[in-house]
Design a protein around this motif. Structure first.
Motif, short mmCIF file in Angstrom:
data_model
loop_
_atom_site.label_atom_id
_atom_site.label_comp_id
_atom_site.label_asym_id
_atom_site.label_seq_id
_atom_site.Cartn_x
_atom_site.Cartn_y
_atom_site.Cartn_z
N SER A 256 0.85 -1.20 0.00
CA SER A 256 0.00 0.00 0.00
C SER A 256 0.88 1.24 0.00
O SER A 256 1.95 1.25 0.59
CB SER A 256 -0.88 -0.05 1.24
OG SER A 256 -1.09 1.22 1.74
N VAL A 257 0.42 2.31 -0.63
CA VAL A 257 1.20 3.55 -0.64
C VAL A 257 1.19 4.21 0.73
O VAL A 257 2.00 5.08 1.00
CB VAL A 257 0.68 4.55 -1.68
CG1 VAL A 257 1.01 4.11 -3.05
CG2 VAL A 257 -0.80 4.76 -1.53
N PHE A 258 0.23 3.80 1.59
CA PHE A 258 0.10 4.48 2.87
C PHE A 258 0.88 3.80 3.98
O PHE A 258 0.78 4.19 5.11
CB PHE A 258 -1.37 4.53 3.29
CG PHE A 258 -2.25 5.24 2.31
CD1 PHE A 258 -3.33 4.60 1.76
CD2 PHE A 258 -1.98 6.54 1.93
CE1 PHE A 258 -4.14 5.24 0.85
CE2 PHE A 258 -2.78 7.19 1.03
CZ PHE A 258 -3.87 6.54 0.48
N SER B 12 -4.51 3.98 14.62
CA SER B 12 -5.25 4.85 13.70
C SER B 12 -6.08 5.87 14.49
O SER B 12 -6.21 7.01 14.06
CB SER B 12 -6.13 4.04 12.77
OG SER B 12 -6.94 3.16 13.47
N LEU C 296 -3.65 8.67 15.47
CA LEU C 296 -3.34 9.58 14.37
C LEU C 296 -4.52 10.50 14.10
O LEU C 296 -4.36 11.70 13.85
CB LEU C 296 -2.99 8.79 13.12
CG LEU C 296 -1.68 8.01 13.21
CD1 LEU C 296 -1.54 7.08 12.03
CD2 LEU C 296 -0.50 8.95 13.26
N ASN D 261 -0.14 17.48 9.64
CA ASN D 261 0.06 16.12 9.16
C ASN D 261 0.49 15.22 10.32
O ASN D 261 1.56 15.43 10.88
CB ASN D 261 1.15 16.13 8.08
CG ASN D 261 1.21 14.83 7.33
OD1 ASN D 261 0.79 13.80 7.84
ND2 ASN D 261 1.74 14.89 6.13
N TYR E 276 1.61 12.24 10.45
CA TYR E 276 2.82 11.44 10.21
C TYR E 276 4.07 12.26 10.46
O TYR E 276 5.03 11.79 11.08
CB TYR E 276 2.82 10.90 8.78
CG TYR E 276 1.73 9.88 8.58
CD1 TYR E 276 0.45 10.26 8.24
CD2 TYR E 276 1.99 8.53 8.76
CE1 TYR E 276 -0.54 9.33 8.08
CE2 TYR E 276 1.00 7.59 8.61
CZ TYR E 276 -0.26 7.99 8.27
OH TYR E 276 -1.25 7.07 8.14
N GLN F 20 -4.28 14.23 5.08
CA GLN F 20 -3.02 14.94 5.22
C GLN F 20 -1.83 14.17 4.65
O GLN F 20 -0.81 14.74 4.40
CB GLN F 20 -2.73 15.17 6.72
CG GLN F 20 -3.59 16.26 7.31
CD GLN F 20 -2.99 17.60 7.07
OE1 GLN F 20 -1.78 17.73 6.99
NE2 GLN F 20 -3.80 18.60 6.91
N HIS F 21 -1.95 12.87 4.48
CA HIS F 21 -0.84 12.07 4.00
C HIS F 21 -0.45 12.53 2.60
O HIS F 21 -1.31 12.78 1.77
CB HIS F 21 -1.30 10.60 3.96
CG HIS F 21 -0.18 9.62 3.85
ND1 HIS F 21 0.12 8.73 4.83
CD2 HIS F 21 0.69 9.39 2.86
CE1 HIS F 21 1.15 7.99 4.46
NE2 HIS F 21 1.51 8.37 3.27
N GLU G 24 -6.45 3.56 -4.33
CA GLU G 24 -6.37 2.63 -3.20
C GLU G 24 -7.52 2.86 -2.21
O GLU G 24 -8.13 1.90 -1.71
CB GLU G 24 -5.04 2.80 -2.48
CG GLU G 24 -4.85 1.76 -1.44
CD GLU G 24 -3.42 1.61 -1.03
OE1 GLU G 24 -2.53 1.87 -1.86
OE2 GLU G 24 -3.22 1.23 0.11
N PRO H 296 -7.21 8.25 9.90
CA PRO H 296 -5.80 8.36 10.22
C PRO H 296 -4.92 8.87 9.09
O PRO H 296 -3.75 9.17 9.31
CB PRO H 296 -5.40 6.92 10.57
CG PRO H 296 -6.44 6.07 10.00
CD PRO H 296 -7.67 6.86 9.92
#
Lengths: 233, 342
Positions: free
Chosen positions: A75-77, A103, A106, A131, A133, B311-312, B323, B341
Motif C-alpha cells: 500500500s502507498v500508505f 489509527s 493519528l 500532518n 505522520y 493529510q498524507h 487505493e 488516520p
C-alpha cells in the motif's frame, strides 16, 4: 543458460530437508526467493530492465517464493516506523487492536491540530503542522537519546559507562519510553489514543515527560564522563 | 433546500445555529465529530434523498399518511438521508417528530417502572424525559399553538384541562419524571388527532424502526423477558406509525447495527422487521440506499482534500485515490474510517 543450472539446483535442493522442522521460524529451502512488493518494477516494459533484473524475472518464473510477512505491504500508505510502533504496542498478538489504537491516535492528533488551525489567525496558520505522520516522526526524533549508559564491571564494582548507541537502539528506546509513559502515567479512565496523542504533541514541541527522561539520561552520561575510558569497543 | 437532480453529488451547507435547533439529537456520532472539527455541517445530496423529497413535495395531504422505509447495507447513509429529509421538512415549516434511535428504547434501560395508566405496561422515565427535552428544543413554536382536546389526569392533584397548549404537557412530563412516558403518549396522540385539520403538517421520522417489533434485552423483576408491547413508549410509537391519520408522512429507517438478535448480513425489510413488523408496516414505499457512485466518491474525496482532512502526502496522488476507493468499496462509512488516520 540460467535454465539448466536452475533445474539442477532445484533437483538437488528439493531433496534437501532441514534436520528439524521448525513450526514458527522461517527456515526455508535456500531455493526460495524473497517476495517483491514494488509495483513499479512490474509495470516497467521489458526493454528498460537491466541485465540483472531480467535474470531475476526469469528466475521468478521457475523458483518458488517465500510467504510474505504480515508487516510487508504494497500500500502507498504504509510506513515502516508506524508498523514498528504498532508491533511494540501489541499485546498477546492482538495486532487488530494495536492497529486500531494507532489509527485512532493519528486521527486524534489530526483533529486537535485542525481545530487549532481553524481557530488561529491568518499569519499563524502556516506554522501549525497538521500532518500526523510528520508530527509522529519529528516527535520520535526529538525523543531519541544521543548517548546511552551501559553497566561495566571492573574490580568487583559495576560502573555506569557512557556509550554511543546505534540507530536501531535509539529508535527502540524512544518508542519504548513513549509507550511505557502512556501506559503508566495516565488517569484510569483516559483512553490510550488520547494520552498518546497528547504525548506526541508535547514531544513534537520538545516538552513533556519523555523529553525530560532523555535529558536526565544525557545528564547522567555527562556526570559519568570519567569512566568513559572503561569502554573497549 | 431547493434541490433538483442537477445537484446530485454536491454537498450543501447547513448553518450551525440551525443544526443545533433542528437536530438536538439524531445526527450520527462521527458526523457530530466532523462538524466540530471542520466548524461546518456539510451533507451530500444523493439520489434516495432526492426521490423522497420529490414524493413529499407531491404528496396529497387529504390521503392517509404514506410510509417510506429507507433500507440498505451497513454504512451506506440511511441515517444521513433521514436527517436530510428532516432538515428539509423543518425548513418548510412542518412539525417534525424525530426519534433518533428506537433501539435505545428497547435495550440498556436502568429503570423500569410499572405504569400507573394501564396494568401490565412498563414505563421508561429516563429515555422518555430525554426525548421530551430534545423535542421541546426542536419544536418550540408549535408547542404554544397546539391545544389539547381532552382532559388528562396525571396524579391525585395534577391534571391538564382541555384547551391548554401542548407545552404544558411537555413541562409536566419533564417535571414529573415518573409520568414522562405517559406524557410522550399524550403528545403523540394529540398530534395524530390534530394533523388532519391542516394547520400544520406532521412528519414522523423514526430511525431504527425494526426495534419496535423484535425482542428486547430488558427483563422484569422476576427475570421474565419483556416483549416490546409491554413498553409504553413502544406501544405509542406503534400507534403513530400505523397510517390511520392524514396530513403528513412517516419516514423510517431500518438499522442492523443497533438491532437485537439479528444476523449482521441482514438488511432487507423482510429480514429485519420480521413477520409481525412487515405486516404492521405493510403498504410502504421502500427506498434503497446504495454505496457511493463514482461521481459521489469523487465529490467526497475532493471535499476531504479541500478541508485538509487527508493529510498524507500520498493521499493526494492518483494511486492513493484508487487505493482508497478499492479499500472502502465506495462505502461511505468505510471511507470515513479509512480517511481518519490518513
Amino acid at each position: 543458460m540460467a535454465a539448466p543450472s536452475a533445474t539442477g539446483l532445484c533437483q538437488r535442493l528439493r531433496a534437501w530437508l532441514p534436520r528439524i522442522m521448525p513450526v514458527r521460524w522461517s527456515r526455508y529451502n535456500p531455493s526460495y526467493l524473497e517476495p517483491e512488493v514494488n509495483k513499479e518494477l512490474y509495470q516497467k516494459p521489458l526493454e528498460e530492465l537491466t541485465e540483472e533484473e531480467r535474470e531475476q524475472m526469469e528466475l521468478k518464473a521457475v523458483r518458488p517464493i517465500k510467504a510474505a510477512p504480515p508487516t510487508l505491504s504494497s500500500s502507498v500508505f504504509s510506513d515502516p516506523m508506524i508498523s514498528k510502533f504498532t508491533n511494540m504496542m501489541m499485546k498477546n498478538g492482538n495486532k487488530v487492536l494495536a492497529r486500531s489504537l494507532m489509527s485512532q491516535t493519528l486521527e486524534a492528533i489530526k483533529r486537535k491540530q485542525l481545530e487549532k488551525y481553524h481557530k488561529a489567525p491568518e499569519n499563524e496558520k502556516e506554522t501549525i503542522e497538521c500532518n500526523p505522520y510528520i508530527i509522529f516522526h519529528q516527535a520520535l526524533k526529538n525523543c531519541q537519546p544521543i548517548i546511552g549508559l551501559s553497566n561495566i564491571t571492573r574490580g568487583g564494582k559495576t560502573y555506569q559507562v557512557p556509550v554511543p548507541l546505534t540507530d536501531n537502539r535509539k529508535r527502540f528506546l524512544a518508542m519504548k519510553w513513549l509507550i511505557t509513559e502512556c501506559r503508566e502515567n495516565k488517569h484510569r479512565r483516559m483512553m490510550l489514543p488520547e494520552k498518546l496523542s497528547q504525548e506526541l504533541l508535547l514531544a513534537f514541541n520538545n516538552e513533556g515527560p519523555v523529553i525530560k527522561k532523555k535529558h536526565v539520561l544525557h545528564k547522567m552520561a555527562e556526570a559519568n564522563r570519567a569512566y568513559a575510558h572503561f569502554r573497549w569497543w | 433546500a431547493k434541490h433538483t437532480e442537477q445537484h446530485e453529488g454536491r454537498l450543501y451547507n447547513i448553518p450551525l445555529e440551525e443544526v443545533k435547533a433542528v437536530f438536538p439529537h439524531g445526527l450520527p456520532q462521527r458526523f457530530q465529530q466532523q462538524i466540530r472539527t471542520f466548524n461546518e455541517a456539510r451533507v451530500m445530496v444523493r439520489k434516495p434523498a432526492l426521490e423522497l423529497l420529490a414524493y413529499l413535495k407531491g404528496s396529497n395531504l387529504a390521503h392517509p399518511a404514506v410510509r417510506y422505509v429507507i433500507y440498505g447495507e451497513r454504512g451506506t447513509g440511511k441515517t444521513m438521508t433521514l436527517c436530510h429529509v428532516v432538515h428539509y421538512c423543518s425548513r418548510q415549516g412542518w412539525l417534525v417528530l424525530h426519534i433518533p434511535d428506537a433501539h435505545l428504547w428497547v435495550k440498556n434501560c436502568k429503570e423500569l417502572l410499572q405504569s400507573s395508566y394501564k396494568k401490565g405496561r412498563l414505563d421508561q422515565p429516563l429515555q422518555a424525559s430525554v426525548w421530551l427535552k430534545n423535542f421541546k428544543a426542536s419544536n418550540e413554536r408549535f408547542l404554544q399553538e397546539i391545544k389539547t382536546q381532552k382532559k388528562y389526569i396525571w396524579g391525585k392533584h395534577e391534571s391538564t384541562e382541555e384547551g391548554r397548549p401542548l407545552g404544558e404537557v411537555v413541562e409536566q412530563g419533564l417535571a414529573r419524571v415518573r409520568s414522562a412516558s405517559d406524557a410522550v403518549g399524550v403528545v403523540l396522540r394529540e398530534l395524530k388527532l390534530q394533523s388532519h385539520r391542516g394547520s400544520f403538517r406532521l412528519l414522523a421520522a423514526v430511525d431504527g424502526v425494526n426495534a419496535l417489533w423484535g425482542r428486547t434485552t430488558l427483563s422484569k423483576e422476576d427475570k421474565s423477558p419483556v416483549s416490546p408491547e409491554e413498553l409504553t413508549l413502544v406501544h405509542n410509537l406503534r400507534k403513530l406509525v400505523r397510517n390511520d391519520w392524514s396530513g403528513g408522512a412517516i419516514v423510517t429507517t431500518l438499522s442492523q447495527t443497533g438491532s437485537l438478535f439479528k444476523p449482521s448480513s441482514a438488511y432487507t425489510p423482510q429480514e429485519l422487521l420480521g413477520k409481525e413488523g412487515f405486516d404492521a408496516l405493510d403498504p410502504f414505499v421502500p427506498i434503497p440506499v446504495a454505496n457511493y457512485s463514482p461521481r459521489e466518491f469523487e465529490s467526497c474525496y475532493g471535499y476531504y482534500l479541500e478541508r485538509k482532512w487527508l493529510q498524507h502526502e500520498k493521499a493526494h496522488t492518483e494511486d492513493g485515490k484508487a487505493e482508497l476507493q478499492f479499500l472502502s468499496g465506495s462505502n461511505p462509512r468505510q471511507l470515513d474510517r479509512l480517511a481518519g488516520p490518513l
